[in-house]
Design a protein around this motif. Structure first.
Motif, short mmCIF file in Angstrom:
data_model
loop_
_atom_site.label_atom_id
_atom_site.label_comp_id
_atom_site.label_asym_id
_atom_site.label_seq_id
_atom_site.Cartn_x
_atom_site.Cartn_y
_atom_site.Cartn_z
N THR A 3 0.84 -1.19 0.00
CA THR A 3 0.00 0.00 0.00
C THR A 3 0.88 1.24 0.00
O THR A 3 1.82 1.33 0.80
N ALA A 4 0.58 2.17 -0.88
CA ALA A 4 1.34 3.42 -0.95
C ALA A 4 0.82 4.41 0.09
O ALA A 4 -0.33 4.32 0.54
N ALA A 5 1.66 5.33 0.46
CA ALA A 5 1.23 6.41 1.35
C ALA A 5 0.20 7.26 0.62
O ALA A 5 0.24 7.39 -0.61
N ALA A 6 -0.70 7.83 1.38
CA ALA A 6 -1.71 8.72 0.80
C ALA A 6 -1.05 10.04 0.40
O ALA A 6 0.01 10.40 0.90
N ALA A 7 -1.72 10.74 -0.48
CA ALA A 7 -1.22 12.04 -0.91
C ALA A 7 -1.28 13.06 0.22
O ALA A 7 -0.50 14.01 0.27
N GLY A 8 -2.19 12.86 1.16
CA GLY A 8 -2.34 13.77 2.29
C GLY A 8 -3.10 13.09 3.41
O GLY A 8 -3.76 12.08 3.20
N TYR A 9 -3.00 13.66 4.59
CA TYR A 9 -3.67 13.12 5.77
C TYR A 9 -4.35 14.24 6.54
O TYR A 9 -3.83 15.35 6.58
N ARG A 10 -5.48 13.93 7.13
CA ARG A 10 -6.22 14.90 7.94
C ARG A 10 -5.98 14.57 9.41
O ARG A 10 -6.16 13.44 9.83
N LEU A 11 -5.59 15.56 10.17
CA LEU A 11 -5.38 15.37 11.60
C LEU A 11 -6.73 15.34 12.31
O LEU A 11 -7.67 16.01 11.87
N PRO A 12 -6.84 14.62 13.42
CA PRO A 12 -8.12 14.52 14.12
C PRO A 12 -8.49 15.79 14.89
O PRO A 12 -9.65 15.96 15.28
N PHE A 13 -7.52 16.67 15.11
CA PHE A 13 -7.75 17.93 15.80
C PHE A 13 -6.57 18.84 15.49
O PHE A 13 -5.53 18.38 15.01
N ALA A 14 -6.73 20.12 15.77
CA ALA A 14 -5.65 21.08 15.52
C ALA A 14 -4.48 20.81 16.47
O ALA A 14 -4.69 20.57 17.66
N VAL A 15 -3.29 20.85 15.93
CA VAL A 15 -2.08 20.64 16.73
C VAL A 15 -1.28 21.94 16.64
O VAL A 15 -0.55 22.17 15.70
N THR A 16 -1.46 22.77 17.68
CA THR A 16 -0.86 24.10 17.66
C THR A 16 0.21 24.30 18.72
O THR A 16 0.87 25.34 18.74
N ASP A 17 0.35 23.32 19.62
CA ASP A 17 1.34 23.47 20.69
C ASP A 17 1.82 22.10 21.15
O ASP A 17 1.38 21.07 20.65
N ALA A 18 2.73 22.11 22.12
CA ALA A 18 3.32 20.87 22.60
C ALA A 18 2.30 19.95 23.26
O ALA A 18 2.38 18.73 23.12
N ALA A 19 1.34 20.51 23.97
CA ALA A 19 0.33 19.67 24.62
C ALA A 19 -0.51 18.93 23.58
O ALA A 19 -0.78 17.73 23.72
#
Length: 161
Positions: free
Chosen positions: A65-81
């Motif tokens: 299986t090839a990697a997808a062209a893109g992935y959607r994150l389940p939530f915003a990742v804006t900081d270390a937490a």
């Protein structure tokens, strides 16, 4: 290699592709120091797992299986937490994929899948995931929590991450 084993390993490969992507985000948003070092180590572990699965499937005559062209994150990742939460989510999702691979394979492949399941469960716990005594099985505390969020990196490309 039996068809069920191939399908399970293809699913694991798709999830490892997504994990490699996800850990790129985790590393970018992690604080310098131990958190970033842990993200780098997990990134390298998932790259190695992905590469090993690609070789194994190729040697078995299956097209990996090839990697997808893109992935959607389940939530915003804006900081270390949030980066730490994403890492926990990725690993929790992977416990289910690897549990399926344990069930679908035998022999050396089952041992490899069981080892991967153990490693993802340990990483999930390290990142703060709430896992049951049997990580990856339906109805476990960690899996129920993971099912409540959209799929990890790879929501549109694979069922888990």
């Amino acid at each position: 290699m039996p068809t069920g084993a191939v399908a399970a390993l293809q699913a694991a490969l798709a999830a490892e592709h997504a994990a490699v992507y996800g850990y790129g985000v985790v590393g970018a948003r992690s604080a310098p120091g131990p958190q970033r070092d842990d993200a780098r180590a997990a990134y390298a572990a998932h790259q190695a797992g992905r590469d090993a699965l690609q070789r194994e499937l190729d040697e078995a005559g299956a097209t990996p299986t090839a990697a997808a062209a893109g992935y959607r994150l389940p939530f915003a990742v804006t900081d270390a937490a949030a980066a730490g939460r994403l890492a926990a989510h990725i690993e929790t999702q992977l416990t289910a994929v690897w549990a399926d691979a344990v069930a679908a394979t035998g022999g050396a492949q089952r041992q490899t899948a069981a080892t991967a399941l153990r490693e993802t469960a340990l990483r999930a716990a390290h990142w703060g995931a709430d896992l049951s005594a049997l990580p990856g099985l339906p109805g476990s505390a960690g899996q129920d929590a993971a099912d409540g969020a959209s799929a990890a990196p790879g929501a549109s490309a694979s069922p888990s991450a």
